[in-house]
Design an enzyme around this catalytic site. Structure first.
Site, mmCIF file in Angstrom:
data_model
loop_
_atom_site.group_PDB
_atom_site.id
_atom_site.type_symbol
_atom_site.label_atom_id
_atom_site.label_comp_id
_atom_site.label_asym_id
_atom_site.label_seq_id
_atom_site.Cartn_x
_atom_site.Cartn_y
_atom_site.Cartn_z
ATOM 1 C CE LYS A 116 39.480 36.385 38.038
ATOM 2 N NZ LYS A 116 40.449 36.587 39.168
ATOM 3 N N GLY B 193 44.406 32.440 38.662
ATOM 4 C CA GLY B 193 45.465 31.425 38.349
ATOM 5 C C GLY B 193 45.881 30.408 39.640
ATOM 6 N N GLY C 118 47.446 34.458 36.246
ATOM 7 C CA GLY C 118 48.824 35.209 36.515
ATOM 8 C C GLY C 118 49.892 34.172 36.929
ATOM 9 C CG ASP D 6 38.935 40.064 39.736
ATOM 10 O OD1 ASP D 6 38.388 39.017 39.858
ATOM 11 O OD2 ASP D 6 40.131 40.560 40.494
ATOM 12 C CE LYS E 126 39.923 38.174 43.919
ATOM 13 N NZ LYS E 126 40.010 37.821 42.518
#
Length: 265
Positions: free
Chosen positions: A12, A15, A46, A163, A218
């Site tokens: 993952k 941004g 983001g 996430d 997260k």
């Protein structure tokens, strides 16, 4: 469930890495070195979303590190994540010799979504769906690049915390999970990075405000993943992508070269 013998690695990215083209290229070059080890990229974005919302004179609101998604902002958010960000990653990956394909969580019915009950607007709570599309892509050596845009049963698009999206893709494929962030793991009260973190420690650090903002979401996602998958989840920095080679070439449960390992309860 995937039928490949080697467990895929779900990575993952957020941004922040997208603001550093050289960092994204470095990560993709490492992925290209993982011959025979399937990788799936799940991304947020983001910073791009914030910029596009600001250009449209919208304000960004977050609750406990989670984005509030009013219905009037959804076209911009979905366009930013499933469009601009997704296709930019795919194009960069393909330019480096990878065979990437851009997807959303809704493609192939891979992830189902229901509306979150956290009063966040059009934010989806994901659950595992059908792995057939990803299985097919992995078998044929594609690099799936999945944006965190999903859909409700009725077809309405929703924003999903990236996430959480990565956790569900990990469940779907019975994969290993690596959450890349802009810091090399999770810090403890003394300011040092923790090699491991369990739920009790995490809750204490959240209560103390040591873990705050986006890191709270997260850590909570990683704790949920560790519990559901019954193995540790790595949280590490995208600034040192070479750590990924260590992660896949050693016993991942025992590797300390991959940031903080979030342990099951």
């Amino acid at each position: 469930m995937t039928t490949t013998q080697v467990k895929p690695l779900v990575i993952k990215i957020g941004g922040a890495i997208l603001e550093h083209e050289s960092a994204l290229q470095a990560l993709l070059k490492v992925i290209a070195e993982l011959k025979g080890h399937p990788v799936v990229l799940v991304h947020g974005g983001g910073c791009v979303v914030d910029d596009m919302l600001a250009q449209a004179n919208f304000t960004t609101e977050k609750k406990a590190g989670l984005r509030v998604t009013p219905s009037e902002q959804m076209p911009i958010i979905s366009g930013a994540l499933a469009g601009t960000v997704n296709k930019s990653i795919v194009a960069t990956a393909n330019s480096l010799g990878l065979t990437a394909v851009g997807l959303s969580l809704a493609d192939g019915g891979m992830v189902n979504c229901k509306l979150s009950d956290k009063d966040l607007g059009l934010v989806g709570e994901p659950s595992a769906g059908d792995s057939k599309l990803l299985d097919t892509l992995i078998k044929t050596n594609f690099l799936p690049v999945i944006s965190s845009i999903g859909a409700l049963a009725g077809g309405e698009l929703v924003n999903v915390n990236a996430d959480d999206a990565a956790v569900i893709i990990c469940q779907l494929l019975n994969a290993e999970l690596l959450l890349l962030t802009d810091v090399n793991g999770v810090k403890g009260a003394d300011g040092e990075y923790l090699p491991t973190l369990d739920a009790k420690q995490a809750n204490q650090l959240i209560e103390q405000g040591v873990i705050a903002g986006g890191m709270t979401a997260k850590v909570n996602a990683a704790l949920a993943a560790a519990q559901q998958l019954r193995r540790s989840i790595a949280v590490a920095s995208w600034k040192t992508p070479e750590q990924i080679l260590t992660l896949v070439s050693t016993n991942s449960e025992n590797s300390q070269a991959s940031g903080t390992r979030i342990q099951p309860y």
